[in-house]
Write a protein that holds these residues in place. Structure first.
Motif, PDB file in Angstrom:
ATOM      1  N   MET A  72      48.575  22.734  27.695  1.00 14.01           N
ATOM      2  CA  MET A  72      47.534  23.609  27.162  1.00 14.01           C
ATOM      3  C   MET A  72      46.369  23.708  28.143  1.00 14.01           C
ATOM      4  SD  MET A  72      47.272  22.070  23.301  1.00 14.01           S
ATOM      5  CE  MET A  72      48.654  22.109  22.149  1.00 14.01           C
ATOM      6  N   ASP A  73      45.817  24.899  28.273  1.00 14.22           N
ATOM      7  CA  ASP A  73      44.628  25.035  29.107  1.00 14.22           C
ATOM      8  C   ASP A  73      43.384  24.644  28.300  1.00 14.22           C
ATOM      9  OD1 ASP A  73      44.002  27.249  27.486  1.00 14.22           O
ATOM     10  OD2 ASP A  73      44.748  28.688  28.947  1.00 14.22           O
ATOM     11  N   ARG A  74      42.271  24.606  28.989  1.00 13.27           N
ATOM     12  CA  ARG A  74      41.013  24.153  28.383  1.00 13.27           C
ATOM     13  C   ARG A  74      40.624  25.011  27.167  1.00 13.27           C
ATOM     14  NH1 ARG A  74      36.456  21.433  30.743  1.00 13.27           N
ATOM     15  NH2 ARG A  74      34.523  21.891  29.618  1.00 13.27           N
ATOM     16  N   ALA A  75      40.826  26.334  27.283  1.00 14.85           N
ATOM     17  CA  ALA A  75      40.438  27.219  26.182  1.00 14.85           C
ATOM     18  C   ALA A  75      41.275  26.954  24.934  1.00 14.85           C
ATOM     19  CB  ALA A  75      40.571  28.672  26.620  1.00 14.85           C
ATOM     20  N   ARG A  76      42.566  26.712  25.122  1.00 18.70           N
ATOM     21  CA  ARG A  76      43.429  26.458  23.970  1.00 18.70           C
ATOM     22  C   ARG A  76      43.045  25.142  23.302  1.00 18.70           C
ATOM     23  NH1 ARG A  76      47.982  28.897  22.345  1.00 18.70           N
ATOM     24  NH2 ARG A  76      48.108  30.015  24.321  1.00 18.70           N
ATOM     25  N   ILE A  77      42.771  24.118  24.106  1.00 22.44           N
ATOM     26  CA  ILE A  77      42.351  22.832  23.543  1.00 22.44           C
ATOM     27  C   ILE A  77      41.055  22.997  22.768  1.00 22.44           C
ATOM     28  CG2 ILE A  77      41.553  20.508  24.125  1.00 22.44           C
ATOM     29  CD1 ILE A  77      43.556  20.566  26.476  1.00 22.44           C
ATOM     30  N   GLY A 101      50.235   9.657  32.781  1.00 17.70           N
ATOM     31  CA  GLY A 101      50.595  11.063  32.662  1.00 17.70           C
ATOM     32  C   GLY A 101      51.642  11.372  33.716  1.00 17.70           C
ATOM     33  N   VAL A 102      51.856  12.638  33.984  1.00 19.12           N
ATOM     34  CA  VAL A 102      52.816  13.024  35.012  1.00 19.12           C
ATOM     35  C   VAL A 102      52.109  13.092  36.358  1.00 19.12           C
ATOM     36  CG1 VAL A 102      54.307  14.249  33.408  1.00 19.12           C
ATOM     37  CG2 VAL A 102      52.425  15.476  34.499  1.00 19.12           C
ATOM     38  N   ALA A 103      52.906  13.180  37.429  1.00 16.64           N
ATOM     39  CA  ALA A 103      52.332  13.128  38.770  1.00 16.64           C
ATOM     40  C   ALA A 103      51.589  14.402  39.145  1.00 16.64           C
ATOM     41  CB  ALA A 103      53.442  12.853  39.789  1.00 16.64           C
ATOM     42  N   ALA A 104      52.096  15.553  38.723  1.00 17.24           N
ATOM     43  CA  ALA A 104      51.485  16.837  39.092  1.00 17.24           C
ATOM     44  C   ALA A 104      50.727  17.419  37.901  1.00 17.24           C
ATOM     45  CB  ALA A 104      52.563  17.815  39.549  1.00 17.24           C
ATOM     46  N   PRO A 105      49.468  17.757  38.071  1.00 17.39           N
ATOM     47  CA  PRO A 105      48.691  18.317  36.955  1.00 17.39           C
ATOM     48  C   PRO A 105      49.272  19.624  36.460  1.00 17.39           C
ATOM     49  CG  PRO A 105      47.254  17.651  38.765  1.00 17.39           C
ATOM     50  CD  PRO A 105      48.659  17.604  39.284  1.00 17.39           C
ATOM     51  N   GLY A 106      49.071  19.871  35.157  1.00 20.39           N
ATOM     52  CA  GLY A 106      49.499  21.123  34.560  1.00 20.39           C
ATOM     53  C   GLY A 106      48.308  22.015  34.287  1.00 20.39           C
ATOM     54  N   ALA A 107      48.237  22.552  33.064  1.00 15.61           N
ATOM     55  CA  ALA A 107      47.211  23.535  32.727  1.00 15.61           C
ATOM     56  C   ALA A 107      45.805  22.958  32.783  1.00 15.61           C
ATOM     57  CB  ALA A 107      47.486  24.115  31.339  1.00 15.61           C
ATOM     58  N   ALA A 108      45.621  21.745  32.269  1.00 16.57           N
ATOM     59  CA  ALA A 108      44.276  21.152  32.252  1.00 16.57           C
ATOM     60  C   ALA A 108      44.291  19.676  32.620  1.00 16.57           C
ATOM     61  CB  ALA A 108      43.644  21.322  30.870  1.00 16.57           C
ATOM     62  N   GLY A 109      45.418  19.180  33.100  1.00 14.49           N
ATOM     63  CA  GLY A 109      45.497  17.771  33.463  1.00 14.49           C
ATOM     64  C   GLY A 109      46.941  17.308  33.527  1.00 14.49           C
ATOM     65  N   ARG A 392      55.620  26.451  28.403  1.00 12.87           N
ATOM     66  CA  ARG A 392      55.480  25.014  28.645  1.00 12.87           C
ATOM     67  C   ARG A 392      55.900  24.270  27.375  1.00 12.87           C
ATOM     68  NH1 ARG A 392      52.632  23.367  33.169  1.00 12.87           N
ATOM     69  NH2 ARG A 392      51.594  25.036  34.337  1.00 12.87           N
ATOM     70  N   GLY A 393      56.685  23.227  27.570  1.00 20.00           N
ATOM     71  CA  GLY A 393      57.166  22.467  26.423  1.00 20.00           C
ATOM     72  C   GLY A 393      57.520  21.053  26.803  1.00 20.00           C
ATOM     73  N   HIS A 394      58.239  20.384  25.894  1.00 21.60           N
ATOM     74  CA  HIS A 394      58.597  18.991  26.106  1.00 21.60           C
ATOM     75  C   HIS A 394      59.993  18.748  25.554  1.00 21.60           C
ATOM     76  CE1 HIS A 394      58.494  14.558  25.440  1.00 21.60           C
ATOM     77  NE2 HIS A 394      57.785  14.588  26.544  1.00 21.60           N
ATOM     78  N   GLU A 395      60.749  17.909  26.237  1.00 23.05           N
ATOM     79  CA  GLU A 395      62.127  17.617  25.850  1.00 23.05           C
ATOM     80  C   GLU A 395      62.296  16.123  25.625  1.00 23.05           C
ATOM     81  OE1 GLU A 395      66.597  18.160  27.867  1.00 23.05           O
ATOM     82  OE2 GLU A 395      64.905  19.393  28.526  1.00 23.05           O
ATOM     83  N   PHE A 396      62.954  15.758  24.522  1.00 21.20           N
ATOM     84  CA  PHE A 396      63.280  14.356  24.265  1.00 21.20           C
ATOM     85  C   PHE A 396      64.501  14.294  23.362  1.00 21.20           C
ATOM     86  CE2 PHE A 396      62.170  10.265  21.813  1.00 21.20           C
ATOM     87  CZ  PHE A 396      62.955   9.509  22.664  1.00 21.20           C
ATOM     88  N   HIS A 397      65.632  13.906  23.950  1.00 21.38           N
ATOM     89  CA  HIS A 397      66.847  13.743  23.158  1.00 21.38           C
ATOM     90  C   HIS A 397      67.834  12.881  23.935  1.00 21.38           C
ATOM     91  CE1 HIS A 397      69.258  16.617  25.596  1.00 21.38           C
ATOM     92  NE2 HIS A 397      68.085  17.195  25.775  1.00 21.38           N
ATOM     93  N   TYR A 398      68.880  12.441  23.238  1.00 22.90           N
ATOM     94  CA  TYR A 398      69.914  11.605  23.843  1.00 22.90           C
ATOM     95  C   TYR A 398      71.272  12.296  23.875  1.00 22.90           C
ATOM     96  CZ  TYR A 398      66.982   7.399  23.955  1.00 22.90           C
ATOM     97  OH  TYR A 398      65.999   6.479  24.229  1.00 22.90           O
ATOM     98  N   SER A 399      71.301  13.566  23.552  1.00 20.46           N
ATOM     99  CA  SER A 399      72.577  14.274  23.506  1.00 20.46           C
ATOM    100  C   SER A 399      73.043  14.663  24.910  1.00 20.46           C
ATOM    101  CB  SER A 399      72.448  15.520  22.631  1.00 20.46           C
ATOM    102  OG  SER A 399      71.513  16.414  23.191  1.00 20.46           O
ATOM    103  N   LEU A 437      58.801  24.185  22.400  1.00 21.81           N
ATOM    104  CA  LEU A 437      57.685  24.984  22.880  1.00 21.81           C
ATOM    105  C   LEU A 437      56.352  24.380  22.450  1.00 21.81           C
ATOM    106  CD1 LEU A 437      56.509  27.638  24.100  1.00 21.81           C
ATOM    107  CD2 LEU A 437      56.814  28.646  21.827  1.00 21.81           C
ATOM    108  N   ILE A 438      55.415  24.301  23.405  1.00 19.45           N
ATOM    109  CA  ILE A 438      54.027  23.903  23.092  1.00 19.45           C
ATOM    110  C   ILE A 438      53.102  25.092  23.267  1.00 19.45           C
ATOM    111  CG2 ILE A 438      52.113  22.398  23.729  1.00 19.45           C
ATOM    112  CD1 ILE A 438      54.154  20.345  24.681  1.00 19.45           C
ATOM    113  N   ALA A 439      53.218  25.788  24.395  1.00 21.55           N
ATOM    114  CA  ALA A 439      52.327  26.934  24.635  1.00 21.55           C
ATOM    115  C   ALA A 439      52.912  27.799  25.749  1.00 21.55           C
ATOM    116  CB  ALA A 439      50.927  26.478  25.026  1.00 21.55           C
ATOM    117  N   GLU A 440      52.575  29.080  25.712  1.00 18.38           N
ATOM    118  CA  GLU A 440      52.921  29.957  26.825  1.00 18.38           C
ATOM    119  C   GLU A 440      51.890  29.757  27.928  1.00 18.38           C
ATOM    120  OE1 GLU A 440      53.884  34.658  27.899  1.00 18.38           O
ATOM    121  OE2 GLU A 440      53.769  33.992  25.804  1.00 18.38           O
ATOM    122  N   ALA A 441      52.367  29.668  29.167  1.00 19.99           N
ATOM    123  CA  ALA A 441      51.456  29.477  30.295  1.00 19.99           C
ATOM    124  C   ALA A 441      50.601  30.717  30.478  1.00 19.99           C
ATOM    125  CB  ALA A 441      52.267  29.192  31.561  1.00 19.99           C
TER     126      ALA A 441
END
Length: 442
Positions: A72-77, A101-109, A392-399, A437-441
């Motif tokens: 999420m960017d600053r405005a969305r937060i 966090g992750v190594a490469a920053p995204g929308a706001a961090g 932008r989204g997130h994935e977590f599964h064992y399938s 899905l979390i947010a559209e970039a």
């Protein structure tokens, strides 16, 4: 006339040096303890998480919202923080360790809880697991407090304290390091929340949830200085903005909602409603079909592998889904995508026939963890998003994918830019992804 912005309460972020320190126990206890004293608290959750917000809601009586600095960017937060209007205190639960966090920053961090602290101005309350150490805990807390300018540590709550003597030694180390101590929680094994095969348990599946929350509130109230902790809250620096625009996938949305399909972010559903969409919930586990008058059908993730037999036997649901996709779009995320597939193989190796909207076959018999942020460029449209859109989204599964014969839905990369093999797929009006899905970039 210029519209006045909502006045937001002061806030705190509950974080820790690492996962497993007891953040959720303290968070739930604080929410319940303040609620019992008539204090209206708005909960938030830092990062991509479906489980903790449901517990927050049960403990506080207010919907908890995810705030994610990578997706999420600053405005969305800022827009989402507006949910705190009318509350008296904000409490945000962090994820993992404070600076993780992750190594490469995204929308706001990078997605770290520290990013949220820096953006909002909310001071951090550290939950420090002091088992196996004494004065050294002060050095750990001091290191976190001085690690990054712009992130202020208000103090600490000690967890898993073994004895009064142990507490005295730890407090001495904290005092030497200049770290305020708001309380000390003794070891109490029964406060641990149950876990699942994914390390996750849903609030509605927790036996005696009310008793657990009452116990957590009483436990925290007995060992934490609630008045001092509330006084340490800081002003919300990130001014509340209007809600960020969310394009709903349709005017009337058939949304699967039950124990097998519960992983959908509250900010998305609320964003759809604010955009004028109507949500039409249905339960596949109850063998309900999507409303045929809906414009689209959305199948969230969840735990379909735990209910594969019931879903395979839900003929009304499966046939209704097939009839729906013959006329209108169906989109699935992770577990919902798997149920749209040809078959799901459970961890015992038994094959269960699914809806067959796409050719996907997945297996839990060959478990492999897939975890992380996802940046996807759509190769074809999905409900609410055009081809070429970046999600932008997130994935977590064992399938594990056994078969995926259909065209790829997206070019997918992880937070570091590496190509991800789980591209999602499409067939006719049916689309699905493994990421949520979390947010559209922007």
């Amino acid at each position: 006339m210029k519209k006045e912005r909502a006045v937001l309460p002061d806030g705190l972020i509950v974080s820790a040096p690492a996962s497993g320190a007891g953040k959720t126990t303290l968070m739930l206890g604080l929410l319940g303890a303040y609620r019992a004293r008539g204090v209206v608290v708005q909960p938030f959750k830092s990062g991509p998480d479906y489980i903790d917000p449901a517990f927050h809601l049960a403990a506080s009586g207010r919907v908890s919202v995810n705030l994610d600095s990578w997706a999420m960017d600053r405005a969305r937060i800022a827009g989402l923080i507006g949910a705190a209007a009318g509350a008296e205190l904000i409490l945000a639960e962090g994820s993992m360790g404070l600076f993780d966090g992750v190594a490469a920053p995204g929308a706001a961090g990078t997605g770290a809880s520290a990013d949220l602290a820096a953006l909002t101005g909310w001071p951090v309350v550290l939950v420090v697991d002091v088992s196996g150490q004494a004065q050294s805990a002060g050095a750990v807390a001091a290191g976190l407090a001085r690690f990054r300018p712009g992130v202020r540590v208000a103090g600490a709550v000690l967890n898993r304290v073994a004895s009064p003597r142990h507490e005295a030694l730890v407090r001495a180390g904290m005092a030497e390091a200049g770290i305020a101590v708001f309380g000390a929680l003794p070891r109490r094994a029964e406060m641990a929340l149950p876990e699942r095969h994914l390390g996750l348990v849903q609030a509605e599946e927790t036996a005696e949830l009310g008793r657990i929350l009452e116990s957590a509130a009483a436990f925290v109230a007995a060992h934490v200085d609630l008045a001092a902790l509330r006084a340490a809250a800081g002003a919300t620096r990130l001014a509340a903005a209007g809600p960020a625009r969310v394009v709903p996938p349709g005017q009337r949305i058939a949304l699967a909602r039950d124990r097998a399909f519960s992983f959908v972010y509250p900010h998305l559903v609320e964003g759809w409603r604010q955009a004028g969409a109507e949500i039409l919930p249905f339960s596949p586990l109850a063998d309900e079909a999507p409303d045929p008058t809906a414009d689209c059908c959305w199948l969230p993730g969840g735990y379909p592998e735990l209910h594969a037999g019931r879903l395979a036997a839900a003929q009304r649901f499966r046939q209704g889904l097939r009839r729906f996709t013959a006329r209108r779009p169906v989109h699935g995320e992770c577990g919902g995508y798997m149920v749209m597939g040809q078959a799901l193989i459970d961890r015992e190796g038994q094959r269960h026939e699914m809806a067959g909207l796409v050719g996907l076959v997945t297996s839990f018999a060959r478990r492999q963890m897939h975890l992380g942020y996802r940046d996807a460029e759509l190769l074809a449209p999905i409900p609410g998003h055009a081809a070429g859109a970046r999600l932008r989204g997130h994935e977590f599964h064992y399938s594990t994918i056994v078969e995926q014969p259909d065209p790829a839905l997206a070019r997918v990369r992880d937070a570091a830019g590496a190509t991800v093999a789980e591209t999602g797929s499409r067939r006719g009006t049916a689309t699905g992804t493994f990421f949520h899905l979390i947010a559209e970039a922007a």
